[in-house]
Design an enzyme around this catalytic site. Structure first.
Site, PDB file in Angstrom:
ATOM      1  N   GLU A  88      -4.369  -0.394  10.911  1.00  0.00           N
ATOM      2  CA  GLU A  88      -5.205  -0.674  12.080  1.00  0.00           C
ATOM      3  C   GLU A  88      -6.253   0.412  12.299  1.00  0.00           C
ATOM      4  OE1 GLU A  88      -5.172  -3.492  13.486  1.00  0.00           O
ATOM      5  OE2 GLU A  88      -3.397  -4.199  12.424  1.00  0.00           O
ATOM      6  N   ASP A 107      -5.774  -2.174   3.960  1.00  0.00           N
ATOM      7  CA  ASP A 107      -4.509  -1.966   3.250  1.00  0.00           C
ATOM      8  C   ASP A 107      -4.611  -0.781   2.296  1.00  0.00           C
ATOM      9  OD1 ASP A 107      -3.254  -4.051   4.507  1.00  0.00           O
ATOM     10  OD2 ASP A 107      -3.441  -5.466   2.841  1.00  0.00           O
TER      11      ASP A 107
END
Length: 426
Positions: free
Chosen positions: A279, A362
């Site tokens: 995030e 990611d």
């Protein structure tokens, strides 16, 4: 002619529904490619046979409801025009009030109410299936409360938007779309700024993260990423769902890092730190602002195209649609139908960009945390908790997935693990 158009509209929707059902339940192949069998992306390694069967069943039903609901919205607006309901809503407004804004309020209220009533069955079916498959833990009264809050939030938003939009149309028939777009810029930024502190708390209870040891680890991670965060928030979602989630919301001083309590209950600290690093990557790489810019560019083109399509449709079928002027509030269903169609058509492009950003996030997260076991474990638990398909059908991925599939995400982590192992042996 109007009856014929209505008949063909309903027939087209029925045919589309059968095609969507046939594709999802009979044609689409969701089996794992041979080269991934036995890997940690293989559902057989972290789901038992019953869980795998349930994930396939639930995903097919959820995807079918998605593909049925969007064109159902178009059909609803189309029929509202054809049967004269839009004209009736306008008349009710005129019969009730003399002031234009109040007349608009009556029109938007009845349109919103009929729309809610028409779409309620699909919403309830979706909720009921979520309960059946133990994804939703929400009671019916709680679910109805959220539904009613959503109705009034949407009503107020639509009333403001339509009132301003049609005022602009009356002032400039040629450039209303450009003026509307210019006004949408501060409005969009304002909504994003107030959403974390005004809109989101209407649905759920937010509080500072109670686990101060975990919060310290997350804030330390944020400090390494040069993110000015002082608090992490948790939200009570266990009363509503068994699914897991975490996200960053808001802009400027109202930005928030949020964790669902279900995520806190199901994932280890290492897995949560990977999710948080993911995030944070969105903040570091300015994905939120890139997304806003992309949305504004698309909305400029979309409003221009909407203005052209509305004018063409009224010239071509104004009599059947019972609308003779773009600036007549009776044309609101046509406006909403066109906007919904354009959003659906553009969703593959926006989803593609989103998947690219999620892939970047990611990569950033695994490079920051360095623990592939925690990263893969978090994705496996997310899949299990949400009964998600590891390898969804192509059209589902194109139209629904703003994230890479779990097959892609886990296999990339395994590739990263191999890269690091090779570097260490060189």
């Amino acid at each position: 002619m109007a009856r014929k158009m209505g008949f063909y509209g309903i027939l087209a929707y029925i045919v589309f529904g059968f095609l969507a059902y046939w594709y999802l339940f009979y044609l689409a192949d969701t089996s794992l490619p041979f080269e991934f069998q036995g890997s940690r992306a293989d559902p057989a390694t972290f789901l038992n046979p019953r869980e795998y069967m349930l994930s396939e069943e639930y995903s097919k039903i959820r995807n079918l409801l998605f593909f049925l609901s969007t064109p159902y919205e178009w059909l609803f607006y189309f029929l509202v025009l054809l049967v004269g309901l839009s004209g009736a809503f306008k008349k009710w407004g005129k019969d009730t009030f003399q002031h234009k804004l109040l007349q608009n309020g009556v029109y938007i209220f009845w349109l919103s109410l009929f729309s809610y009533a028409a779409t309620f069955p699909l919403s309830y079916i979706s909720y009921n299936f979520s309960k059946t498959y133990n994804i939703s833990t929400q009671s019916f009264p709680s679910w109805m409360k959220d539904e009613l809050i959503g109705f009034w939030v949407n009503f107020v938003t639509l009333l403001i938007t339509i009132s301003v939009l049609y005022w602009l149309i009356q002032r400039s028939r040629k450039y209303w779309w450009l003026l509307a777009w210019l006004l949408s810029i501060p409005f969009t930024l304002f909504i994003m700024f107030v959403q974390p502190v005004v809109i989101d708390p209407l649905y759920n209870d937010f509080s500072p993260l109670k686990n101060k040891e975990l919060e310290a680890k997350i804030l330390d991670l944020a400090g390494k990423a040069d993110i000015p965060a002082n608090h992490v928030f948790e939200v009570n979602m266990a009363e509503k769902t068994n699914a897991l989630n975490a996200y960053v919301t808001g802009i400027g001083g109202n930005s928030r890092i949020v964790l669902w309590d279900t995520t806190l209950n199901r994932l280890s600290d290492g897995e949560i730190l990977f999710i948080m690093a993911h995030e944070m990557a969105h903040y570091v790489e300015k994905h939120i602002y890139i997304g806003i810019a992309g949305y504004l560019i698309l909305s400029l083109f979309g409003l221009w195209l909407t203005s052209r399509m509305m004018a063409w449709a009224i010239r071509r079928w104004g009599k059947e649609l019972k609308v003779d002027d773009v600036g007549d509030i009776r044309s609101v269903p046509l406006l909403l139908m066109i906007l919904s169609m354009l959003m659906f058509i553009s969703s593959p492009a926006s989803n593609f960009v989103s998947r690219y950003q999620e892939t970047r996030a990611d990569r950033y997260a695994i490079e920051m945390t360095g623990n592939t076991d925690d990263a893969i474990g978090s994705f496996q638990t997310l899949t299990k908790a949400g009964l998600s398909q590891v390898n969804p059908p192509l059209l589902v991925k194109i139209f629904r997935y703003g994230h890479p599939t779990m097959l892609e995400r886990i296999s990339r982590l395994e590739d990263y693990e191999v890269e690091q192992r090779n570097k260490n042996t060189d």
